[in-house]
Every structure is written in structure tokens, then in C-alpha cells.
Enzyme design. Structure first.
Site, short mmCIF file in Angstrom:
data_model
loop_
_atom_site.label_atom_id
_atom_site.label_comp_id
_atom_site.label_asym_id
_atom_site.label_seq_id
_atom_site.Cartn_x
_atom_site.Cartn_y
_atom_site.Cartn_z
N ASP A 275 0.84 -1.20 0.02
CA ASP A 275 0.05 -0.14 -0.09
C ASP A 275 0.93 1.18 -0.06
O ASP A 275 2.11 1.13 0.38
CB ASP A 275 -0.83 -0.07 1.29
CG ASP A 275 -1.85 -0.59 1.54
OD1 ASP A 275 -2.41 -1.20 0.18
OD2 ASP A 275 -2.81 -0.93 2.44
N ASP B 218 -5.32 -3.86 4.50
CA ASP B 218 -5.81 -3.38 5.68
C ASP B 218 -7.58 -3.56 5.75
O ASP B 218 -7.83 -3.77 6.51
CB ASP B 218 -5.55 -2.12 6.12
CG ASP B 218 -5.47 -0.94 4.84
OD1 ASP B 218 -6.48 -1.46 4.05
OD2 ASP B 218 -5.10 0.03 5.00
N ASP C 25 -9.56 -6.82 1.29
CA ASP C 25 -8.23 -7.27 0.98
C ASP C 25 -7.93 -8.58 1.52
O ASP C 25 -7.02 -9.15 1.13
CB ASP C 25 -7.30 -6.31 1.70
CG ASP C 25 -7.56 -4.65 1.19
OD1 ASP C 25 -7.70 -4.79 -0.11
OD2 ASP C 25 -6.87 -3.94 1.97
P1 ATP Z 1 -3.49 3.09 0.02
O1 ATP Z 1 -4.37 1.87 -0.78
O2 ATP Z 1 -2.33 3.11 -0.51
O3 ATP Z 1 -3.94 2.94 1.50
P2 ATP Z 1 -5.68 5.01 -0.17
O4 ATP Z 1 -5.63 5.27 1.34
O5 ATP Z 1 -5.39 6.21 -1.01
O6 ATP Z 1 -4.35 4.24 -0.60
P3 ATP Z 1 -8.26 4.06 -0.49
O7 ATP Z 1 -8.42 4.13 1.22
O8 ATP Z 1 -8.77 2.99 -1.05
O9 ATP Z 1 -6.69 4.06 -0.73
O10 ATP Z 1 -8.96 5.36 -1.04
C1 ATP Z 1 -9.07 5.69 -2.42
C2 ATP Z 1 -9.48 7.05 -2.45
O11 ATP Z 1 -10.55 7.06 -2.02
C3 ATP Z 1 -8.44 7.90 -1.97
O12 ATP Z 1 -7.60 8.27 -2.96
C4 ATP Z 1 -9.46 9.26 -1.62
O13 ATP Z 1 -9.54 9.97 -2.80
C5 ATP Z 1 -10.77 8.57 -1.23
N1 ATP Z 1 -10.97 8.39 -0.07
C6 ATP Z 1 -10.13 7.97 0.81
N2 ATP Z 1 -10.46 8.13 2.11
C7 ATP Z 1 -11.62 8.57 1.92
C8 ATP Z 1 -12.96 9.06 3.22
N3 ATP Z 1 -12.64 8.49 4.48
N4 ATP Z 1 -13.89 9.57 2.55
C9 ATP Z 1 -14.02 9.60 1.30
N5 ATP Z 1 -13.09 9.44 0.34
C10 ATP Z 1 -11.81 8.75 0.74
#
Ligand code: ATP
Length: 925
Positions: free
Chosen positions: A343, A666, A670
Site C-alpha cells: 500500500d 488493511d 483485502d
Molecule cells: P492505499 O491503498 O495506499 O492505502 P488510499 O488510502 O488512497 O491508498 P483508499 O483508502 O482505497 O486508498 O482510498 C481511495 C481513494 O478514496 C482516495 O484516494 C481518496 O480519494 C478517497 N478516500 C479515501 N478516504 C476517504 C474517506 N474517508 N472519505 C471519502 N473518500 C476517501
């Protein structure tokens, strides 16, 4: 659990079935358990119940295990042979020998037992490092408590990703689905509801109950604890199974099989030698003991114990470096890992978000201040080429002049589940750091989100999930406030734009939306490594429907973009470089935007270029034809906007190319990818319980550098195992050969059976096992990963085994004959032979400390355990040679100083030959 709780527990003392909580309406369960379905238990009551019922832990069934484990040590062909030998020596009248043999059996059993118990204790201790927490209502307040602290009557609150911490009767729920495979074996998640069920309903069908150890895969719910610890259904299963957790891995199983085959072959050889001796006209009694000596000498009985100990030490070292191993076999797999898919957020970066820039359709603003503290302001941006850039210092705060900024900040804070509190150690975030950053930004803009929420409480929500990539909330005015309802959305820019039909203007009106200009601005922000979220809102004059069913598409008004900084972890770049040197590929798999991902990737040393195809988006992955897919995946280093299902495809593709893949995760979704990966790695801090359950390793600090450390330790474990094998095989073979040659030649035995036993038992523990403590070799992380199918017994190792065995056999024979020739008694000559044997083993041990470097290039004090072992062994040899009791027990005699000189001279000569061999055959171990 000390005693059954009134109205809780599975069975009452009289054996009658428990009060069947699934058959009672909620209010009766509440009365029965003396609790409150909204406020939970009071603090004093919790204390009282904890004192009464104990902790919510599964009982450890140690006592039954001890007899079982001890028994297992006896169940071994070598022990049978030894016991037979003890009986035969009794018949021969050699009572001393029988005593020694029995003592050896006992010591052997005890050592095996202690090692097994210690290895298991080490693993048990690790499990407590990954503690499960539960959200619980106590005295009307929501709290996170360790799961062990739950008491009957507690009101537990659950959401997707949680592990059910005790047996619960549901009191409310929303689309709750639970994976109960741990309990029922049913792999499809089951839907839950609150309906009262007939008393006779079987466990698998009790839809209004949640059972300890099962996993919430979707929805939310709350339930009252009706049973804890050993009284739960899981506790019952645990009791039935006797809590067996075998310390076995593919390697230990392979070695155990190897040992058994070898043992049988050696026993057959011993039988042949016995018959050959009889044919020579030797006495059967003598021949039998000689055959036993051959068997005992040649069987590498220390091998299984050494493997277990080496693995256990490796696991402990990994835990010290913050990687907690949940499944032992993974320690081996780590050493051959060829690619790590990790990630971005929290692993390569700190997951410490700060909103830096806010873009609205009519302006761009900078946010000052860092971290989660409230200090900072929102000021018009002074950056170049900024649309709507205004000079700072204008009279009114910007959010009063730009309605879109106001609504973006308010929406970001209202459509939000995080909270921030001041604590002694600074501002502490509860919930998602992305959301916390938006709360802080709103605070800096002077937005009073609490006031808004008091007047417009949240009526419905669509929680954030990775597949949807946005979150939405619906707020309705609380009486006496009037007015319409409001929907807020925040999330990934492309997803939010899909929902928007307008862009908000400075006065709060709905103006035209240029998707292109929004995306251009978002890309410009992402190119600087910022994580960009879009915000949108919609006013609803009437009461039309619920959010979940409501069609948002095209009806929302875009209010802005909030771009946040998440600093790369300081150790990430060095860890990526170390992996690359070690021939382990690193790939970033993220839900974030490809441009943000590429920028962060390059900051940690991962080269990726979207145009060159080394950074791919989820949408692009879907377009790649199946036959070109594995190739494309192997080439790329960054995968952005990837969904959990795509993670599974990525792992499949890598494995189809022969990769041994590690994958981090996480979220609930997944879990399949974590299971499919050769090494599934869950995040200890931010990971859900579902992800942890599916993983092989849990990182307690979520840091990428920890994965690299685990790979390093995994390689070291394998090195140390190989070292033990390289050391033990030649010595065993030589012991067997010395006797075999004597029998076949019909000559006097240069080493007696009990003496062989002495050598074997003492050197395996005092010398061989110490190799498990060997520190890492300098080149450990600059060689390629080990091929998973590479045999332990390589050609080079076989040759080394033969060489060292030949040296030992020739040396022992020559010395024995020479000592007799210069006038020593047979007992003295044998004592010299035994001492020579051990001396060569000691010298050889130092050579085995490194598989490639010569003995003198290894740090002499690098392994203090090994030095201690050598000292103990030396003391043992002196005792064997000079203490009269030992002389009597082992048929030894004091030897002269000249004899010692010859022993050392020969041992040194053998060491030189081994060193020369090593020089010419560096590789291949
Ligand atoms: P990683 O997979 O590396 O942890 P990440 O945290 O960006 O990356 P996700 O948590 O799947 O991955 O988030 C994907 C996208 O969704 C983010 O890039 C963001 O634009 C949006 N996002 C993340 N957290 C939130 C939230 N709490 N509320 C709304 N949108 C969110």
C-alpha cells in the site's frame, strides 16, 4: 471465567441448556443481564463483574498438553533402538552401559520437550502482541477497550472489519453480514437480523446472535455480551480440540520425513552390519551394541529440534523488529520472496494528513499550519497561474466571500467520522487521518461544524468503502429548525465528478461545471504528491427518500478540491533500496490517484512513469488482454485506483510468472488477496481484524521498512538452518562410518557405543544448536532470493559432507591405531579418538558460521552463545577424560599431553582442508 453469570454462559451447573438468548426478546435479555441497551454497563458494575467472571480469554489447556508432549518425544525410532539396546545390555550384564543408555534417552526426551514448550511459549507470547480491541458503550460513552476486558452485559458496537469479541445478542443492526466460517465452516457471509427465534434453533441459524471469533464483513450493529472466554461457542470448540497448535511448517515436515527415511535406512544398514559381524564370527552381544552405536551415531536426531528452535528464534527476532508472525511457515517463505506489493498510505507514507491547498471553482487557497493542531489560517493562494488568485489581507475571511469554500469546508467536516482530541502527547486522531485533516481545515476556516450538526443531524449515510471511493451523508433539520435537507459527498475526484452536474459559484449558486478544468487542477495538485479529495453538496427541499436508494448521479454541485500532504516515511527510501539490492521487486498498490502515487513513489526511490506504462490505473488494468496481463503487471511498479478484486488479479498474475509475492492489506475486501499472496501482510494499526485474520504477518507499525526487515530475518533463518545441516550431517555420517568400518574389518571399535552417545548428545546441544543464534551475514541482502524449490541438500553440500566425514573417519582411525602403537591402553586410545572427534566438530563449527566466508573472516565474538557452547563442551571433554566416575561410566581414561598435541594437530589439519575446500567452492550452499 470463574463462574457462570446469571443469564449468561452456555451451560448451567445442572447441565441444562443456557437461557437461550436467541429465544428471548431484547428487553428480556437486557433485564436478565442487568444492563442497558443504549448506555451499556456502568463503570463500577464492570469492575465488579470483572472480579466475578474473570477475563474474556480462552482457557489455556496446558496440563493435558504436557503429558501429550512428553509422550511424543518417546515416539521416535531412535528411542526404540536405544530402549532395545538398554534391555540387551542388561541381559549381557553390562549394567553401567544400560544405565548410561537410559540416561541418554531421558536427557534426549527432556531436551526435546523443553525445546518444544519454549518454542510454543514464544509463539503464544507473540499472539498477545496483536491485541484485539472492541468498541463498547460504558456509562453512555463509547470506548475502545482490549477484548479481554469485556464482561457479560457489556454493550459492544461493531462495524465492517471487526472481529466479534464475545458471544453477543444483537440489539440493533444495519445490513449486518458476518463471516462465521471459523465456527460453522460456512464460507459465505450470513445476514443477521433481530427477530426472536425458537429455542431449538441450531447455532448456525441463530441470526440474532453474534459469536466470538467470527468476522463482520459488512454493515454495523450492537449487541449485549452473553458469554465470554471459555463459555463462548468458540471456547467450547477450543476445549474439544484441546487447543492443538502444531509447530509445523512445510520445511519441518520435509525434514521430519527426511529424518525418518534416513533413520530407517540407517537401521537397515545397522542390521546388515550386525549380520556381517556374526558372519565374521563375532559375539552376538558385542555385535548388537556395535550396531546400535552405528545407528545412534548416524541418525541426525538433533535436526527436528534445531529447525524448531531456529524458526522460533527467527520469529522472536522479527517481533522485535515489529513484524508479528501469525503463521509459522511464512518465516520460510519470506526468505524466498521475490516481490513485495505494498500500500502507499501509511506504509510508504506516515498517514499524517494535512490539507495544504483548497481549490474552488472560483479561487485557490493555501492552508497554513501543519499537523492536527488548530493553529493556521486559510488565505488566498499566491501561487503562479492560479485561477482566481487573490491578494491576501482582504477584509473578510475568504470563506465569507467564496461560498464554495465555505461549503467545501463544511461538507468535508460534516461528512466525516473522525475526531481529534488534545492529549498530553499532542493532538490525537480517532478515525481516518484523511477525514481528520478535513476537520482541521474546517476549524482553520472558522467553520462551526458542531453547530451545523446540532441543527442538522445526520439522518443517513453511505460509508466510505474502497470500491465506491466516496462517502455521502444526508442531514435533515432538527425541529424547531426548518428548511431543506442537505447531502454532502466527499471522495476521489473522478468519482465525485461523476455525481456532479454543476459547480458552485462564489454566491453559492449552481454554475456550469467544466470537468476538464477540475481534472486539470486536480492533476496539477496530485503532481506535487498531494492527495486530492473532491467535495460536493446538494440541497433537498422535500423529504424524498433515503440516501441509500437515492440517485445522486448528476444532481450534486461540486464545491471544491482539498489537497493534503502526507509525508513519505523517513526509512522508506532506504528500505526500498535495500529490497532492490536484494533482488526483491517493490510495487506500490494504492487506491489513490495515479499522479499522487507516482510522485510519492519517486520520493521513496521507485521509478514509475504513467506514459511509459510502469504506472497503471485500475481502469487500464481492466483493458489489458488476458495474455498480456502478467507481462504488464511484472513491468509496472505503481498501480493506482486499484480495487481489492484487482489486487487479487495482480497477485495471480505475479504468481503465474513464478514470483513469490508478499502483499499488504488493511480492509475487509483485502482478505482474499492477503490469503492468495505467498506472504499476506496486515497493518497492525490501521488494519481491520478481518485483514489480520487473513494475514501471515501483522506489522505493528505499518511501516514498509518493517517488511524489508522481515524479509531479511526470513533469509537469516534459512541461512542458520542450512548452517546447522551443513554442520550436523558430516558429523553424523562419520560417527556411523567409524563403527561400520570397524565392524566390516572385524577390528577393535575405536569409539564405543556409549561414547558415540556422549558425542552425539552433547555436541548437538552445546555446539550445533548455537548456530541458530548466528547473526546475519554481511551479504545477506545483496544476494538474490532463494529459489523456493531449491533442495536443502545441494550437490556442494553433499560433497562437503563426504569430505568432512572422510577426514573424521581417517583421523579417528589413524589416531586410535597410533596411540595403541605408542603404548597407550585401548581405553586411552579411545578417549583420544573421542576427543579428536569433538575437536574436529568444534573447528568445523567455526567454519559453518558462514556459508561462504572462511572462518577467520567471521567476527570471533559475533555469537556469544556459540562461544559459551564451546566452553561447556570443552569442560565436558575434560570431565570425560579426567573424572574417575566419568571414566567408569564411559570407559574412558586420562590421556597424556602429547596425545592432546596430536589431537589438536590433526583437528587443525582437518580445519585447513575444509577451509581450502570452501575457498574453491564458495557458491552452492
Ligand atoms: P492505499 O491503498 O495506499 O492505502 P488510499 O488510502 O488512497 O491508498 P483508499 O483508502 O482505497 O486508498 O482510498 C481511495 C481513494 O478514496 C482516495 O484516494 C481518496 O480519494 C478517497 N478516500 C479515501 N478516504 C476517504 C474517506 N474517508 N472519505 C471519502 N473518500 C476517501
Amino acid at each position: 471465567m470463574k463462574s457462570p453469570v446469571p443469564g449468561s454462559g452456555r451451560r448451567r451447573q445442572d447441565g441444562a441448556q443456557d437461557p437461550a438468548h436467541h429465544g428471548l426478546p431484547v428487553h428480556e435479555v437486557v433485564i436478565l443481564l442487568g444492563t442497558d441497551a443504549v448506555r451499556g454497563l456502568g463503570h463500577d458494575e464492570v469492575q465488579r463483574r470483572r472480579a466475578q467472571f474473570g477475563r474474556n480469554e480462552l482457557p489455556r489447556s496446558r496440563s493435558g498438553g504436557i503429558a501429550h508432549k512428553l509422550g511424543r518425544q518417546f515416539n521416535n525410532p531412535l528411542v526404540y533402538v536405544l530402549l532395545a539396546a538398554a534391555v540387551v545390555t542388561v541381559f549381557l550384564g553390562e549394567f553401567l552401559d544400560s544405565g548410561v543408555i537410559l540416561a541418554v534417552v531421558l536427557v534426549n526426551t527432556l531436551i526435546g520437550f523443553v525445546q518444544e514448550v519454549r518454542a510454543e511459549a514464544a509463539l503464544d507470547a507473540l499472539h498477545s502482541l496483536v491485541r484485539t480491541h472492541a468498541a463498547v458503550m460504558r456509562g453512555g460513552e463509547r470506548k475502545q477497550v482490549p477484548s479481554e476486558d469485556l464482561v457479560p452485559g457489556d454493550l459492544v458496537v461493531l462495524e465492517a472489519g471487526d472481529k466479534v469479541p464475545a458471544d453477543l445478542r444483537l440489539v440493533r443492526l444495519s445490513t449486518l453480514r458476518v463471516d462465521e466460517s471459523a465456527l460453522t465452516g460456512e464460507s459465505d457471509p450470513v445476514a443477521k437480523d433481530e427477530v426472536v427465534l425458537p429455542r431449538v434453533t441450531p447455532v448456525a441459524d441463530r441470526r440474532n446472535m453474534l459469536y466470538s471469533g467470527t468476522l463482520v464483513t459488512a454493515g454495523t450493529g450492537a449487541g449485549i455480551v452473553v458469554a465470554i472466554g471459555g463459555e463462548t461457542e468458540l471456547g467450547e470448540i477450543h476445549r474439544l480440540m484441546g487447543a492443538v497448535r502444531p509447530v509445523a511448517t512445510p520445511l519441518t515436515l520435509k525434514l521430519a520425513r527426511f529424518s525418518t527415511t534416513l533413520t530407517l535406512a540407517i537401521l537397515a544398514l545397522a542390521a546388515v552390519a550386525f549380520l556381517a559381524g556374526l558372519a565374521h564370527g563375532e559375539r552376538p552381544g558385542q555385535m548388537f551394541t556395535a550396531a546400535v552405536a552405528l545407528a545412534v551415531g548416524a541418525i541426525p536426531e538433533g535436526l527436528p529440534a534445531a529447525v524448531t528452535v531456529t524458526l522460533a528464534i527467527g520469529v522472536r527476532r522479527m517481533a522485535r523488529r515489529r513484524a508479528v508472525v501469525r503463521r509459522l511457515p511464512v518465516v520460510e517463505t519470506l526468505g524466498s520472496t521475490t516481490v513485495i506489493c505494498s500500500d502507499k498510505t501509511g506504509t510508504f507514507t506516515e498517514n499524517q494528513m494535512t490539507v495544504r491547498t483548497i481549490w474552488t471553482p472560483s479561487g485557490r487557497y493555501d492552508v497554513t499550519g501543519t499537523g492536527y493542531g488548530p493553529e493556521g489560517h486559510i488565505i488566498p493562494s499566491t501561487g503562479d497561474g492560479v485561477p482566481g488568485g487573490q491578494a491576501p489581507g482582504a477584509a473578510a475571511p475568504p470563506q465569507e466571500r467564496d461560498a464554495a469554500l465555505y461549503w467545501s469546508l463544511l461538507g468535508g467536516a460534516a461528512c466525516n467520522d473522525a475526531s481529534i482530541r488534545p492529549e498530553a502527547s499532542g493532538w490525537q486522531v480517532r478515525g481516518d487521518p484523511t477525514e481528520a485533516a478535513m476537520l482541521v481545515a474546517a476549524g482553520k476556516g472558522g467553520i462551526r461544524v458542531r453547530d451545523f450538526l446540532a441543527a442538522n443531524p445526520r439522518q443517513a449515510e453511505q460509508p466510505f468503502i474502497s470500491e465506491r471511493q466516496y462517502m455521502a451523508t444526508l442531514h435533515a433539520p432538527a425541529p424547531p429548525h426548518g428548511g431543506g435537507r442537505t447531502v454532502f459527498v466527499k471522495g476521489a475526484v473522478e468519482r465525485v465528478l461523476d455525481l456532479c452536474g454543476h459547480a458552485m459559484d462564489t454566491d453559492g449558486g449552481a454554475g456550469p461545471l467544466s470537468r476538464h478544468s477540475v481534472l486539470t487542477s486536480a492533476h496539477a495538485l496530485a503532481d506535487t504528491g498531494l492527495r486530492v479529495l473532491a467535495t460536493a453538496m446538494m440541497r433537498l427541499p422535500t423529504d424524498d427518500g433515503h440516501l441509500s436508494a437515492m440517485e445522486l448521479r448528476g444532481r450534486m454541485t461540486l464545491t471544491g478540491l482539498q489537497a493534503m500532504h502526507d509525508p513519505p516515511r523517513s526509512a522508506a527510501a532506504a528500505a526500498v533500496a535495500a529490497c532492490q539490492r536484494a533482488g526483491v521487486g517493490v510495487k506500490m498498490i494504492t487506491g489513490d490517484h495515479v499522479r499522487t502515487a507516482v510522485t510519492v513513489a519517486s520520493a521513496v526511490g521507485l521509478a514509475a512513469d504513467h506514459d511509459a506504462g510502469t504506472a497503471l490505473t485500475g481502469a487500464q488494468l481492466d483493458d489489458i488482454p488476458a495474455d498480456r496481463f502478467p507481462d504488464a503487471v511484472e513491468r509496472a511498479t505503481v498501480f493506482a485506483r486499484v480495487s481489492p478484486e484487482q489486487k487479487l488479479r495482480l497477485i495471480d498474475a505475479l504468481q503465474s510468472r513464478g514470483h513469490v509475492a508478499a502483499m499488504t492489506g488493511d480492509g475487509v475486501n483485502d482478505a482474499p488477496a492477503l490469503r492468495q499472496a505467498n506472504v499476506g501482510i496486515a497493518m497492525g494499526r490501521t488494519g481491520t481484524e478481518v485483514a489480520k485474520e487473513a494475514s501471515d504477518i501483522v506489522l505493528t507499525d505499518d511501516d514498509f521498512a518493517t517488511i524489508e526487515a522481515a524479509v531479511e530475518e526470513g533469509r537469516n533463518v534459512f541461512d542458520n538452518l542450512t548452517k546447522f545441516i551443513v554442520w550436523t550431517l558430516p558429523t553424523n555420517m562419520a560417527e556411523g562410518l567409524v563403527i561400520l568400518v570397524a565392524i566390516l574389518l572385524g577390528a577393535t571399535l575405536p569409539i564405543l557405543p556409549t561414547q558415540i552417545l556422549w558425542i552425539n548428545m552433547t555436541t548437538a546441544v552445546a555446539l550445533g544448536l548455537m548456530l541458530a543464534f548466528e547473526p546475519k551475514e554481511p551479504g545477506l541482502m545483496s544476494r538474490p532470493p532463494r529459489a523456493p524449490d531449491r533442495p536443502l541438500l545441494t550437490w556442494a553440500l553433499t560433497l562437503r559432507t563426504l569430505l568432512v566425514s572422510a577426514l573424521l573417519v581417517a583421523g579417528t582411525w589413524w589416531l586410535f591405531e597410533h596411540e595403541v602403537a605408542v603404548g597407550a591402553s585401548v581405553a586411552q586410545a579411545r578417549t583420544s579418538a573421542v576427543n579428536l572427534f569433538v575437536a574436529v566438530e568444534v573447528f568445523y563449527l567455526f567454519s559453518c558460521r558462514s556459508l561462504t566466508r572462511p572462518a577467520w573472516r567471521i567476527r570471533p565474538f559475533g555469537n556469544r552463545w556459540l562461544l559459551l557452547g564451546v566452553l561447556v563442551q570443552t569442560a565436558g571433554q575434560l570431565a570425560l577424560t579426567y573424572i574417575p566416575l566419568m571414566n567408569e561410566l564411559f570407559h574412558t581414561a586420562a590421556i597424556s599431553a602429547e596425545a592432546w598435541l596430536r589431537i589438536f594437530g590433526l583437528a587443525l589439519l582437518a580445519a585447513i582442508v575444509v577451509a581450502v575446500d570452501k575457498r574453491f567452492r564458495r557458491r552452492g550452499f
